[in-house]
Each structure stands twice: as C-alpha cells, then as structure tokens.
Write a protein that holds these residues in place. Structure first.
Motif, mmCIF file in Angstrom:
data_model
loop_
_atom_site.group_PDB
_atom_site.id
_atom_site.type_symbol
_atom_site.label_atom_id
_atom_site.label_comp_id
_atom_site.label_asym_id
_atom_site.label_seq_id
_atom_site.Cartn_x
_atom_site.Cartn_y
_atom_site.Cartn_z
ATOM 1 N N ASP A 77 0.925 -1.253 -0.127
ATOM 2 C CA ASP A 77 0.012 0.103 -0.084
ATOM 3 C C ASP A 77 0.958 1.226 0.060
ATOM 4 O O ASP A 77 2.079 1.172 0.376
ATOM 5 C CB ASP A 77 -0.920 -0.070 1.208
ATOM 6 N N CYS A 80 0.361 5.450 5.165
ATOM 7 C CA CYS A 80 1.202 6.061 5.979
ATOM 8 C C CYS A 80 2.361 5.749 6.230
ATOM 9 O O CYS A 80 3.445 6.283 6.585
ATOM 10 C CB CYS A 80 0.365 6.575 7.282
ATOM 11 N N GLY A 123 -9.606 -10.691 16.671
ATOM 12 C CA GLY A 123 -9.217 -10.212 15.191
ATOM 13 C C GLY A 123 -7.636 -9.850 15.299
ATOM 14 O O GLY A 123 -7.320 -8.662 15.260
HETATM 15 P P1 ADP Z 1 -4.697 -4.017 14.224
HETATM 16 O O1 ADP Z 1 -4.888 -3.628 13.034
HETATM 17 O O2 ADP Z 1 -6.024 -4.866 14.928
HETATM 18 O O3 ADP Z 1 -4.380 -2.823 15.359
HETATM 19 P P2 ADP Z 1 -2.552 -5.659 13.804
HETATM 20 O O4 ADP Z 1 -1.600 -6.819 14.354
HETATM 21 O O5 ADP Z 1 -3.298 -6.151 12.229
HETATM 22 O O6 ADP Z 1 -3.885 -5.006 14.445
HETATM 23 O O7 ADP Z 1 -1.540 -4.446 13.168
HETATM 24 C C1 ADP Z 1 -0.738 -3.773 14.419
HETATM 25 C C2 ADP Z 1 -0.472 -2.184 14.168
HETATM 26 O O8 ADP Z 1 0.345 -2.225 13.158
HETATM 27 C C3 ADP Z 1 -1.807 -1.600 13.347
HETATM 28 O O9 ADP Z 1 -2.535 -0.908 14.290
HETATM 29 C C4 ADP Z 1 -0.933 -0.472 12.491
HETATM 30 O O10 ADP Z 1 -0.885 0.575 13.248
HETATM 31 C C5 ADP Z 1 0.190 -1.189 12.033
HETATM 32 N N1 ADP Z 1 0.174 -1.702 10.664
HETATM 33 C C6 ADP Z 1 -0.263 -2.965 10.172
HETATM 34 N N2 ADP Z 1 -0.218 -2.993 8.805
HETATM 35 C C7 ADP Z 1 -0.160 -1.756 8.554
HETATM 36 C C8 ADP Z 1 0.340 -1.194 7.166
HETATM 37 N N3 ADP Z 1 0.173 -2.051 6.091
HETATM 38 N N4 ADP Z 1 0.662 0.265 7.042
HETATM 39 C C9 ADP Z 1 0.585 0.921 8.365
HETATM 40 N N5 ADP Z 1 0.599 0.577 9.602
HETATM 41 C C10 ADP Z 1 0.398 -1.014 9.746
#
Ligand code: ADP
Length: 629
Positions: A77, A80, A123
C-alpha cells in the motif's frame, strides 16, 4: 543480526497462528488488506486536515502480486507507513487495544480447540499472516521520511529490524507461502482466482482499489488462431461499502461476513438492521445485535459506540455518543454526509447532527427489539439472556429516566408459564380479582419456589415473576407500576392475600397476643423490627418478611458491594397463627419465659434460612437445637 524476541503473549499468539487449525485461514488476506486500508485512511485523513499529501484521492491503492516460482504473495500500500519504532511496537507485540484482554484470555494450558474463539474474538490481524506463511517480510517507509526499514520473521524464534531501501512511502508485506501439506492446500494462495474470490468475499467494500495483475489468454490481434497471454492490472473489489448498497442487493451472508470481519466476532449476529434515512439529516446506518455478549461486556473495559463515517471515510472507530448506555451492546456504523470531516472528540458531544441521529437510532433499536420479541421469540430470548441485565440496569439508572423506553423489553421468569415473560403478557393474564403484580427474589428460580410465600401466592392462582438477577428488584422498584398495576414483593410484610374476615381475625389475634409478641421482639433485639402472627402461610411455621422499600434481597445485594455501609432491611418475623407452634409459644409465655426467648431465636434463624439470609451466630443455633434434642 541479533534476533529480537516477541513479547510473551505475542509469541503465544504466533504459535497459535503457525499451528492453527483455524478453518478460515483465508481471513489472513482480509486482515492485511484492512491494515493497508487503515494506513491509507490515516494518510488521506491527515492530508485533508493538514493539506500536505501530494497524492490525489485516485493514487491511493492496495496492490497484490503473486510470484509462483518463489512462492510469495505480496500486499503493498502507499499509506502512512511505519517507522523503525512502529515496526517494533506494532509488529513485535500485540498492538491492539485488546492486548490486555488477550493476555488474560490465553492461559498457558489453552487448548488448541479454543483457538478459533480466541482468533475470532480478538481479530489478531497481522499475525494471521503466519497461518499461511513460513516467513513474513515487511518493508515500510513513513510518509514524509526518506528512511525505510525491513522487519522480518520466520515465526516464534523472533524477528529482526534493519534499514533498507524503498522507493516511495508505504508498506509492502511479502509472505512466503507454506508448502502444501496432506491436509492443507496452500498453493491456492498463489492462484489469482482464489485471491479474487477471497477479496470479493471479505474486502469488497474497501474504499481503495485492490489491484492484482491478472493473466488471461486472448486472441492475438490481427490473427485468427494465435493466442497470447496478457497481463492486466485488474481491480478486484467494487469499493462500494456494503451499507451504501441497496438492501435488496445484499445477501444475509454478506451482512454476516461484514459483521464478523469488522467487529471481530466468530458468530453470526442475531439481528441486522440496515436503514437509510433521508431528510434534513441523511444517513445510512448498519446496526447489528450480537448473538452473545462479548467477554468483557459487563466490565469497565468495554467500550460502547458505533463507527462513524462521513461519505464513506472513517472518522471514528467508536463513537460513544451514538448509543445510549442501555443499548451499548449494539455494534455497527453510521455514515452521514452532513458531518464535517475533522470533527474531534470534544466537539462531538455538542454536535447537533449527532444528537439527532442518536435519538433516531435509539427509537429504531427499540422498535426493532419489540418486533423481534413479537415475531421471533426464540431469538429474543437468546438476546435477552445475553443482554437483558443491561436493559434492567437501564431502567434503574439515572433515576429511571429511560424506564418507559425499556419497560416493554424486559422479561422475567414466570411461575405459571415456566418461561420468560414480558410485563405486558403478565398483565394480560391478570384476573379481575388480582390487584397487583407479584414478584419474588432469590438466587435461582428453584430456590424461590421453596419460599413459603410462593406457595401461598400460587395457591391463590396468581402468577409470580421470578427475579434472579441482582438488579431485578431495583429495576422493578424504579418502575413503580406497569399499566397502573403496582408491584408486590411476595416477601414483603405488605403481601395481602386474605379476605376482610381473615384480616380481621389476624388483627385480633395479634392484639390479643401483643404482650407475648413484644416480648419475643425484645428477645431478638434489633434483628427484627417486630414479631407478628400471620395467616398467609398455609403449612409453614414461619417466614421472614421486610417492611418498606428495602427488601431482604436488596440488603443482600447492597451489603455484597465493595463499600457497603451496613444497610439493613426492616425484618419482620411472621409466625403462622394456625400452626401448632403458635399455641406452644403462648403456653411458654405463661410457663417459661426464658425458653420462649430461645424459641424466638430458633424461629428467627429458621426464617433467615428460608429467606436465604445468613445467620449471624450459627454456633448459637447449633447449641439451641442440641438443647432441644
Ligand atoms: P490491528 O490492525 O487490529 O491494530 P494488527 O496486528 O493487524 O492489529 O496491526 C498492528 C498495527 O500495525 C496496526 O494497528 C497499525 O498501526 C500497524 N500496521 C499494520 N499494517 C500496517 C500497514 N500496512 N501500514 C501501516 N501500519 C500498519
């Protein structure tokens, strides 16, 4: 490079993912796409409020790509991005706000079989990647920074973070897909059609294009029998949020899948409400009533609220202002174009539009629940078993301000129907002769059944509502009446089942024996406020009743509270005037007053036991019984 260890609970989770028997492994893609979409949202939102991002709305994309030879699937993606520190904290520990609850939910002996529920409840997002891959590589660059970092992990043995190159901001996640096993086909995650299907199923509504280079074979231009393989970037999702589609275009399964994915539930919802409101304020609302209470529902950690969108853009994950406390169990979202995008938590409370929407939603939820009660009793009873206590608290809270909204939604177990009934149903069965609604309180329906007073009321043909939740009687007292009928606790001294003649007779009996009854009261001290003869007990000798608003059951509930300040119900020891014990007492008053004192204590203790109230001095009771024996 030194490997860093995952935090304990992340390690446990990782373990679970790697060895997962979870049947819906497909959801890993949904989770990674959701994260990508959130990252795009963050950048988009940031750009709106700060006017900084050089990207235009159309540039935001999520790209999938497959490399069959190397067995990799990549999700990228241009959102950010994550800094070195963020890679550490977000992916090295469970970053979710639920991590604390997660810690308490997985205990070391956790069995494999309950993993499904844990995964469903929390989740677990990013970690689900390990259900299908041996190794996960995340390369990320924060928007506005020129440094990039690589996070890499092959599972439980830890992860590394190191600097690397990345041409533009955003995040690229590369999954090394597992080899097929006897039970499990992992190759499918390298197949374009499978990916297309999974995206359609779980991520169709994502508001950014999810692109995949898809291969197809077509006739070569200018030839009649020569074919060529073309690779074309293809958009997999329709990008229309489910709540913006027409109701008749959405299947029940789609509603349910959306719910489970968005609100981290592993069970289908009990009831779905999709409403579109047009008018001065136009908005779409998609509301769900879960089929079970979240594990933290009745705790302080639980946060109520609906997701708030403005024109499809998420403004706030949980907007508490949209739901009253008594309907806090509702999950869902509201999308309203009339809101300003940069609404903050502070300005929210005063936002007129939100207030209007919240009022409408409250009405809507109420009418939906009423419909459910009327048309699908089984579902309603299931709902009530999960969330009924919340409704009863709602009646009691804030001095009963919401009691009219809620009074027709509460159920109590009925003595005559032997199932939960509403107050309306109870009142519809009342005979001319019955003046009041009878209720009884106790730990269980079985225990209430054993109360002497329950016998008496039932033998008159009256129905009793059984109150087995602590809050029940408080709610009933707050209601005061229903359909102009008052409530009577069958354990109150005011329980009145006698005819005028009977009453006259009892009154006379009490007057005649006044001296003796006062003597017994003196003997019992401040344990009771009086001792009296009664005619309401058919076979039983005694019962303990209470006078005034505070019942014995309420005394129990209140004194179990953390800072109980010795609240005491006004107890009355009632003795069956037609029981042989009555004559015995009168005889003792003439012949042996000391013994009468002991009898008073014995009868009082019996009354306590029957009412389910603990005895102050069990040793004394034991001594008195032994003396008698
Ligand atoms: P959740 O999405 O439920 O908070 P995740 O384990 O899926 O838990 O992700 C942890 C954190 O990592 C997210 O809250 C986000 O801040 C960061 N993160 C994950 N994937 C991305 C991404 N593709 N781009 C930016 N930040 C991400």
């Amino acid at each position: 490079m030194a490997k860093k260890q995952f935090k304990a609970e992340s390690k446990k989770l990782m373990d679970m993912m790697i060895n997962s028997i979870y049947t819906h492994k497909d959801i890993f893609l949904r989770e990674l796409i959701s994260n990508a979409s959130d990252a795009l949202d963050k950048l988009y939102y940031h750009s709106l409020s700060e006017n900084t991002s050089g990207l235009s709305r159309d540039d935001y994309k999520i790209n999938l790509s497959i490399d069959k030879e190397n067995r990799t699937l990549t999700i990228s993606d241009n959102g950010c991005g994550m800094s070195e520190k963020e890679l550490e904290t977000n992916l090295g520990t469970i970053a979710k706000s639920g991590s604390h609850d997660f810690k308490s939910a997985i205990n070391p002996e956790e069995k494999e079989s309950s993993n499904v529920e844990i995964i469903g409840q929390f989740g677990v997002g990013f970690y689900s990647a390990f259900m299908v891959s041996d190794k996960v590589t995340v390369i990320s660059r924060v928007y506005g920074s020129d440094e990039a970092f690589k996070w890499e992990s092959s599972g439980v043995d830890g992860y590394t973070v190191s600097p690397c190159e990345k041409a533009s901001a955003g995040t690229t996640i590369t999954l090394k897909i597992k080899e097929n096993t006897e039970e499990e086909d992992y190759d499918k995650y390298l197949n374009q059609y499978t990916l297309q299907e999974i995206v359609k199923k779980y991520s169709d509504y994502i508001r950014y294009p999810i692109m995949l280079d898809m291969e197809s074979t077509s006739l070569k231009e200018g030839t009649e029998d020569e074919y060529e393989t073309v690779i074309e970037p293809t958009q997999l999702n329709s990008m229309v949020p489910i709540w913006r589609k027409n109701k008749n275009e959405i299947t029940k399964e789609e509603y349910n899948e959306f719910y489970k994915g968005k609100f981290y539930d592993f069970e289908d919802p009990l009831h779905t409400v999709h409403s579109k409101t047009e008018g001065q304020i136009s908005y779409d609302a998609l509301l769900y009533i879960p089929s079970h209470a979240p594990f933290d529902f009745y705790s302080k950690e639980f946060e109520k609220g609906l997701s708030l969108y403005c024109n499809g853009v998420l403004i706030m994950e949980k907007c508490a202002e949209l739901l009253p406390d008594h309907f806090s169990f509702v999950k869902g979202l509201v999308d309203c174009a009339d809101l300003t995008l940069n609404i903050s938590r502070e300005t929210l409370q005063h936002d007129h539009i939100l207030k209007v929407i919240a009022k409408n939603l409250e009405k809507k939820i109420k009418s939906e629940l009423e419909k459910l009660l009327k048309n699908n009793r089984e579902a309603y009873e299931k709902f009530f078993a999960a969330f009924g206590v919340q409704l009863k608290f709602g009646i009691y809270n804030s001095y009963g301000i919401n009691k009219d909204t809620l009074k027709d939604l509460v159920l109590f177990h009925s003595s005559s129907e032997n199932k939960p009934v509403s107050l309306k149903e109870y009142v519809s069965r009342m005979s001319e002769e019955q003046k009041t609604i009878y209720y009884a309180c106790g730990e269980t329906t079985a225990k209430i059944d054993l109360l002497p007073q329950a016998d008496a009321v039932k033998s008159k043909g009256f129905e009793i509502l059984y109150c087995t939740d602590d809050v029940d009687e408080f709610a009933i007292q707050m209601l005061r009446e229903y359909d102009s009928k008052t409530f009577t606790n069958i354990c109150a001294d005011s329980l009145d089942l006698d005819s005028e003649d009977e009453k006259e007779e009892t009154k006379k009996e009490n007057e005649d024996s006044k001296e003796m009854l006062d003597f017994m009261k003196e003997a019992l001290g401040d344990k009771v406020s009086s001792v009296a003869f009664t005619s309401k007990l058919s076979n039983h000798a005694v019962c303990l009743t209470s006078e005034g608003m505070l019942s014995l059951e309420m005394e129990k509930v209140l004194s179990a509270m953390p800072n109980a300040s010795g609240v005491k119900a006004k107890a009355i020891l009632e003795i069956n005037k037609n029981h042989a014990i009555a004559q015995k007492l009168k005889d003792l008053f003439e012949s042996d007053k000391e013994k009468l004192k002991d009898y008073a204590t014995l009868l009082y203790c019996q009354g306590c036991l029957i009412a389910g109230k603990s005895i102050d001095d069990p040793a004394e009771l034991s001594r008195l019984i032994c003396d008698l024996m």
